[in-house]
Write a protein that holds these residues in place. Structure first.
Motif, short mmCIF file in Angstrom:
data_model
loop_
_atom_site.label_atom_id
_atom_site.label_comp_id
_atom_site.label_asym_id
_atom_site.label_seq_id
_atom_site.Cartn_x
_atom_site.Cartn_y
_atom_site.Cartn_z
N GLU A 1 -22.42 -28.84 25.62
CA GLU A 1 -23.47 -28.46 24.67
C GLU A 1 -23.19 -27.08 24.09
O GLU A 1 -23.37 -26.83 22.90
N LEU A 2 -22.73 -26.19 24.97
CA LEU A 2 -22.38 -24.84 24.54
C LEU A 2 -21.23 -24.91 23.53
O LEU A 2 -21.24 -24.26 22.49
N VAL B 1 -21.41 -23.49 19.73
CA VAL B 1 -20.53 -22.41 19.28
C VAL B 1 -19.67 -22.88 18.11
O VAL B 1 -19.51 -22.18 17.11
N ILE B 2 -19.11 -24.09 18.22
CA ILE B 2 -18.28 -24.63 17.14
C ILE B 2 -19.09 -24.79 15.86
O ILE B 2 -18.67 -24.39 14.77
N SER C 1 -13.05 -14.07 31.96
CA SER C 1 -12.29 -13.04 31.26
C SER C 1 -12.16 -13.28 29.75
O SER C 1 -11.68 -12.42 29.03
N VAL C 2 -12.57 -14.44 29.29
CA VAL C 2 -12.36 -14.73 27.87
C VAL C 2 -13.65 -14.81 27.06
O VAL C 2 -13.63 -15.06 25.86
N GLY C 3 -14.80 -14.62 27.71
CA GLY C 3 -16.07 -14.62 26.99
C GLY C 3 -16.33 -15.95 26.30
O GLY C 3 -16.10 -17.02 26.86
N LYS C 4 -16.78 -15.87 25.05
CA LYS C 4 -17.14 -17.06 24.29
C LYS C 4 -15.98 -18.01 24.06
O LYS C 4 -16.16 -19.20 23.82
N LEU C 5 -14.77 -17.46 24.11
CA LEU C 5 -13.59 -18.31 23.88
C LEU C 5 -13.50 -19.40 24.94
O LEU C 5 -12.81 -20.40 24.75
N ALA C 6 -14.21 -19.21 26.06
CA ALA C 6 -14.19 -20.19 27.15
C ALA C 6 -14.62 -21.58 26.69
O ALA C 6 -14.21 -22.58 27.29
#
Ligand code: ZN
Length: 151
Positions: A5-6, A10-11, A108-113
Motif C-alpha cells: 500500500e505504501l 508513493v509511486i 538506511s534508504v528511507g522512502k526509497l525502500a
C-alpha cells in the motif's frame, strides 16, 4: 499501511506530482536516459558546484515506476556531495537487484525502500534504475552528452 500500500501511494504521489520536474537553464551536465524495453525516456539536468549536487532536475516521459523513481532520486541526492550521491546510488541499486531471499537494510534508504518490491519483477528493474544509471554517468564523467540506455 503495509509495504505494498505504501508502495502504491508513493509511486502514485511521485508520478502525479514529480519533484524537480523542469528543465534547467544553467547546468553542468545534461544526460539522456532511455529504456527501449518500456519506452521510458528522461533527460536529467545536473548542476555540480565543486563536489556538491547544487541542483538536479529532469524532464521526459515514462511509466509510473520510472517517473516516480526519477522523482525520488532527484529528491534523494539534491544537496548531497558527489560521493554521498554515489553511495545512495549503490544502496538503491542493491535494494532492487538483491536476491529475493536476502534481508535488506531498509532503514538506511528511507522512502526509497518502497522500491524493494521491484526486485520481484525483473522487467521493472530497468524502469526503476534507468535514471539512477543516468545520474551516475553524470556524476562520474566530466562532460557527457552520450545517451544512457539500459541495453
Ligand atoms: Zn518503464
Amino acid at each position: 499501511m503495509n509495504v505494498s500500500e505504501l508502495y502504491q501511494s508513493v509511486i502514485l504521489d511521485h508520478n502525479s506530482k514529480p519533484r524537480n520536474f523542469r528543465e534547467m537553464e544553467s547546468f553542468t551536465h545534461r544526460i539522456e536516459g532511455y529504456n527501449p524495453l518500456c519506452g521510458d525516456h528522461f533527460t536529467v539536468f545536473l548542476k555540480l558546484d565543486g563536489d556538491l549536487v547544487a541542483d538536479i532536475s529532469f524532464v521526459g516521459t515514462g511509466c509510473a515506476i520510472s517517473k516516480a523513481s526519477t522523482s525520488l532520486m532527484t529528491a534523494a541526492v539534491k544537496g548531497k556531495t558527489r560521493p554521498e550521491a554515489l553511495e545512495i546510488f549503490e544502496r538503491f541499486h542493491h535494494l532492487i537487484t538483491a536476491d529475493l531471499d536476502e534481508e535488506l537494510d531498509l532503514e538506511s534508504v528511507g522512502k526509497l525502500a518502497v522500491f524493494s518490491g521491484v526486485r520481484e519483477f525483473p522487467a521493472r528493474v530497468k524502469c526503476a534504475t534507468l535514471s539512477w544509471h543516468t545520474l551516475r554517468t553524470g556524476l562520474t564523467e566530466d562532460e557527457s552528452n552520450s545517451p544512457v540506455t539500459t541495453e
